[in-house]
Enzyme design. Structure first.
Site, PDB file in Angstrom:
ATOM      1  N   GLU A  18      -7.740  -3.095   6.062  1.00 28.75           N
ATOM      2  CA  GLU A  18      -6.818  -1.954   6.004  1.00 28.75           C
ATOM      3  C   GLU A  18      -6.199  -1.868   4.607  1.00 28.75           C
ATOM      4  O   GLU A  18      -5.597  -2.841   4.134  1.00 28.75           O
ATOM      5  CB  GLU A  18      -5.730  -2.132   7.077  1.00 28.75           C
ATOM      6  CG  GLU A  18      -6.298  -2.024   8.488  1.00 28.75           C
ATOM      7  CD  GLU A  18      -5.483  -2.785   9.532  1.00 28.75           C
ATOM      8  OE1 GLU A  18      -4.382  -3.262   9.230  1.00 28.75           O
ATOM      9  OE2 GLU A  18      -5.985  -2.907  10.677  1.00 28.75           O
ATOM     10  N   LEU A  62      -7.577   1.716  11.178  1.00 26.02           N
ATOM     11  CA  LEU A  62      -6.608   0.675  11.515  1.00 26.02           C
ATOM     12  C   LEU A  62      -6.924   0.081  12.890  1.00 26.02           C
ATOM     13  O   LEU A  62      -6.450   0.590  13.918  1.00 26.02           O
ATOM     14  CB  LEU A  62      -5.188   1.281  11.486  1.00 26.02           C
ATOM     15  CG  LEU A  62      -4.030   0.300  11.370  1.00 26.02           C
ATOM     16  CD1 LEU A  62      -2.778   1.031  10.921  1.00 26.02           C
ATOM     17  CD2 LEU A  62      -3.758  -0.439  12.669  1.00 26.02           C
ATOM     18  N   GLU A  87      -7.876  -3.981  14.145  1.00 23.38           N
ATOM     19  CA  GLU A  87      -8.248  -5.333  13.707  1.00 23.38           C
ATOM     20  C   GLU A  87      -9.443  -5.889  14.472  1.00 23.38           C
ATOM     21  O   GLU A  87     -10.260  -6.624  13.923  1.00 23.38           O
ATOM     22  CB  GLU A  87      -7.051  -6.284  13.830  1.00 23.38           C
ATOM     23  CG  GLU A  87      -5.948  -6.032  12.807  1.00 23.38           C
ATOM     24  CD  GLU A  87      -5.057  -4.862  13.152  1.00 23.38           C
ATOM     25  OE1 GLU A  87      -5.119  -4.377  14.309  1.00 23.38           O
ATOM     26  OE2 GLU A  87      -4.288  -4.417  12.277  1.00 23.38           O
ATOM     27  N   GLN A  96      -4.435  -7.613   7.694  1.00 24.40           N
ATOM     28  CA  GLN A  96      -3.349  -7.285   6.775  1.00 24.40           C
ATOM     29  C   GLN A  96      -2.166  -8.249   6.828  1.00 24.40           C
ATOM     30  O   GLN A  96      -1.602  -8.598   5.802  1.00 24.40           O
ATOM     31  CB  GLN A  96      -2.876  -5.858   7.058  1.00 24.40           C
ATOM     32  CG  GLN A  96      -2.027  -5.272   5.977  1.00 24.40           C
ATOM     33  CD  GLN A  96      -1.959  -3.762   6.113  1.00 24.40           C
ATOM     34  OE1 GLN A  96      -1.485  -3.233   7.118  1.00 24.40           O
ATOM     35  NE2 GLN A  96      -2.472  -3.068   5.128  1.00 24.40           N
ATOM     36  N   HIS A 139       4.823 -10.969  10.601  1.00 27.25           N
ATOM     37  CA  HIS A 139       4.159 -10.964   9.302  1.00 27.25           C
ATOM     38  C   HIS A 139       4.038 -12.390   8.747  1.00 27.25           C
ATOM     39  O   HIS A 139       3.309 -12.611   7.788  1.00 27.25           O
ATOM     40  CB  HIS A 139       4.949 -10.128   8.296  1.00 27.25           C
ATOM     41  CG  HIS A 139       4.772  -8.649   8.460  1.00 27.25           C
ATOM     42  ND1 HIS A 139       4.789  -8.034   9.675  1.00 27.25           N
ATOM     43  CD2 HIS A 139       4.576  -7.672   7.536  1.00 27.25           C
ATOM     44  CE1 HIS A 139       4.611  -6.719   9.498  1.00 27.25           C
ATOM     45  NE2 HIS A 139       4.475  -6.485   8.219  1.00 27.25           N
TER      46      HIS A 139
END
Lengths: 367, 325
Positions: free
Chosen positions: B29, B58, B60, B82, B129
């Site tokens: 992405e 988008l 995964e 990402q 993240h």
């Protein structure tokens, strides 16, 4: 399936001001259940020998299925997903390909692999839980049967991208069922194929049941074919009990793919005459009446009638092929049974190209 | 030699391999035009074109599945996920389909794929993240797990990972991307997968760690030095295969060890390392091997992440517990 389409049954979308609406689709048919050609424009160009070969493969596959069910009961096969009823979709779709085209199957799709070149004894070894079952011979363009419903859809998409990147005129085909069309991977794969314009055929064998869950509970969409619209690829619905409709649709989709026209979703309406697997009892979720109704659409009967009218097939031919298939199954199951057993050490060595030290050490416990 | 930070070193590794081998392709992405959200792939699409370096929709799982499919056709995909938390969407393709390809096909096919992902705490990022999910990967048979701690290793390990014929989960610590610059050789060189490195020699205790925690542990070692404790610090660099020989050699010298990881305490890399130490070096130990790790909670929101992560003080404390056993 009474209404017969003479055009390619491409799912269409129509916009009424700001509201998106889709139109109904009628399945493509070439042969009526009585074996009459009802759609000559869609009749695939096949020689008499080719027509006979298709029938040969369907009868062989039916017999193999009968024998496999018995072998399963005898404990000579492991997990086995019966195929009777789906011979038109399985044999026909494979027959429409070239040997260079690539097949990414679900677990029921053994016939496609075998007709594409996987030796039958290896199909039996796969069922018996032997690694050699998945050791596809060089030059046979297939992956092993997939257990995770939908994962193979993405592999076919990647393989198709590989063909495109290398400039090869080949197409990848992947199979799933009505249940598989609810998986996220199904949407992701088609969306990628649309976005990258990839040569791939998504072939859904809608046999009405995801194990026990009926199609009515699977989706509120008008059809699975309609789901192509959201991905911006072609979508077709076909009569999956009509092997000529299957061949016509797959040949066309493959040709479009090879020539840079992108992906096609094909929904084939079919039925598995047997339970989902040897551990399933279909009487718990299907009625006798429904099973009876579908048995009248038997793809072997329909295509057989067509061939008989052309003077290309007789009952003796069926008997001969059955005998041949039985002998082949006997020979290949013996070969499978005589294949040396896997070892834990061999399993360990198949995890990585070079077995790391910790696994070498663990291997010593099994030697 | 050029001065590079870790992000630039990883980019340089990918550039070297894209140039050397036409089968190497890179996708994910936002990796194409702008070069990824961290610009780790910046300039690569311009240099190698959109067929070698490209953006994907988008999704995964499809990124992983695309890599698996391409891998069967002779390509060597570098698939970027990402952010680390997004691997959950791709776990089947990464940990089942790629990791089992060689086994399922009896060696007929394999999955020469690098799954790159940024991870790691301390940068005040959004939820999911920064988690340290290497423990999930090391429990997965068939995939290698690499976590570099500096630019030189990152480039050499990435080149090794791209050339590896088995799938590699390559985890890039967010807090190391721009942390410092190193001398990094131009062109190709490799750092072998499966080899740890002693980054500080010592004789009293061994600190086993990886990623950003190598640097935190080195600082902790300096603190310990002030109290006359000589700590050896080992940068594991690869969690699978684990370089147990280097670990054991160190413990034979120091007789004490701790493992430092950002991940939650239970199971995971530290637990596995301690289990292997018990198997290989129990008679060399003067004290139990302890873990300095995050608590068994979800990774916290940014406000308390510094308190949650292992700190110099907590590492020193854990080391002292072992030293005073």
């Amino acid at each position: 399936m009474s209404k017969v389409s003479t055009e390619a049954p491409v799912a269409k979308i129509g916009a009424q001001s700001h509201e998106v609406r889709s139109e109904n689709v009628t399945p493509l048919q070439v042969l009526s259940p009585e074996g009459e050609v009802v759609n000559p424009e869609r009749m695939p160009k096949l020689s008499d020998d080719q027509l006979k070969e298709i029938m040969y493969r369907m009868v062989f596959t039916r017999t193999w299925d009968d024998r496999a069910v018995n072998l399963g009961r005898q404990g000579r096969l492991g997990f086995y997903a019966p195929v009777s009823g789906q011979e038109a979709t399985m044999v026909g779709s494979e027959y429409a390909l070239t040997k260079e085209d690539f097949i990414c199957p679900g677990y029921r799709d053994m016939p496609q692999l075998v007709w594409h070149g996987l030796p039958l004894y290896q199909a039996f070894l796969y069922s018996r839980g032997h690694q050699h079952g998945g050791q596809i011979p060089e030059g046979v363009n297939v992956l092993m049967p997939q257990i995770i419903i939908g994962a193979q859809i993405l592999h076919a998409t990647g393989i198709a991208m590989g063909f495109k990147l290398k400039g090869e005129k080949r197409v990848a085909i992947t199979y799933t069922g009505d249940g598989g069309s609810s998986e996220g991977d199904f949407y992701e794969g088609m969306n990628f194929a649309g976005s990258f314009n990839l040569p791939v055929v998504y072939f859904v064998q809608n046999n009405g049941y995801a194990i026990t869950t009926p199609f009515a509970k699977q989706t509120a969409a008008q059809s699975i074919a309609h789901k192509a619209l959201a991905a911006g690829i072609r979508g077709l619905q076909i009569d999956g009990m009509d092997v000529l409709a299957v061949i016509s649709a797959v040949q066309e989709a493959a040709e479009i793919g090879r020539n840079g026209g992108g992906a096609t979703l094909i929904e084939a309406l079919t039925y598995r005459f047997r339970p989902h697997s040897m551990a399933d009892d279909a009487s718990k979720y299907r009625t006798k009446e429904e099973e009876q109704e579908w048995s009248l659409k038997d793809p072997l009967v329909r295509f057989g009638k067509f061939l008989e009218k052309k003077g290309l097939w007789t009952e003796e031919d069926t008997a001969r092929v059955k005998e041949e298939a039985k002998n082949a199954v006997n020979e290949h199951i013996k070969k499978a049974e005589q294949t040396e057993k896997m070892t834990v050490a061999g399993l360990i060595d198949s995890m990585f190209e070079t077995t790391p030290a910790h696994l070498e050490e663990q291997k010593a416990d099994f030697q | 030699m050029a001065q590079m930070n870790m992000k630039e070193a990883i980019r340089d590794a990918m550039r070297v391999e894209l140039k050397r081998d036409p089968n190497v392709i890179l996708f994910g992405e936002d990796v194409g035009k702008v070069g990824g959200v961290f610009r780790a792939t910046e300039g690569l699409q311009g240099e190698f074109g959109e067929t070698r370096v490209f953006d994907t929709p988008l999704a995964e799982s499809a990124i992983g599945g695309l890599a698996v499919g391409l891998g069967t056709q002779g390509f060597r995909p570098i698939a970027e996920i990402q952010f680390v938390g997004f691997i959950y969407e791709a776990l089947d393709q990464m940990f089942v389909q790629a990791a089992r390809m060689r086994f399922r096909s009896g060696g007929r096919y394999h999955a020469p794929i690098v799954f790159r992902t940024p991870f790691g705490g301390g940068v005040k990022a959004a939820e999911l993240h920064t988690d340290s999910l290497e423990g999930l990967a090391i429990q997965t048979p068939g995939i290698k797990v690499v976590i570099p701690s500096n630019p030189y290793d990152a480039k050499g390990l990435m080149i090794s990972a791209i050339r590896d014929n088995d799938p590699v989960f390559f985890m890039e610590h967010l807090n190391l991307y721009h942390a410092f610059r190193d001398e990094v050789p131009e062109g190709e060189y490799t750092v072998p997968i499966g080899k740890a490195k002693v980054v500080r020699e010592g004789k009293d205790i061994t600190i086993l760690t990886y990623g950003l925690m190598v640097h935190t542990s080195l600082k902790a070692a300096e603190e310990l030095e002030k109290n006359g404790i000589s700590a050896e610090v080992i940068d594991l660099r690869t969690l699978l295969p684990l370089d147990i020989d280097t670990i054991v050699a160190s413990i034979q010298k120091t007789n004490r060890a701790i493992v430092v990881q950002e991940a939650q305490k239970t199971s995971g890399a530290a637990a596995e390392i301690i289990a292997q130490i018990n198997e290989k070096a129990i008679l060399h130990l003067e004290a139990p091997v302890l873990r300095c790790a995050g608590p068994d909670t979800v990774y916290p929101f940014a406000q308390i992440e510094d308190a949650w992560l292992p700190s110099i003080a907590r590492i020193v404390k854990t080391a002292n517990q072992v030293l005073q056993f």
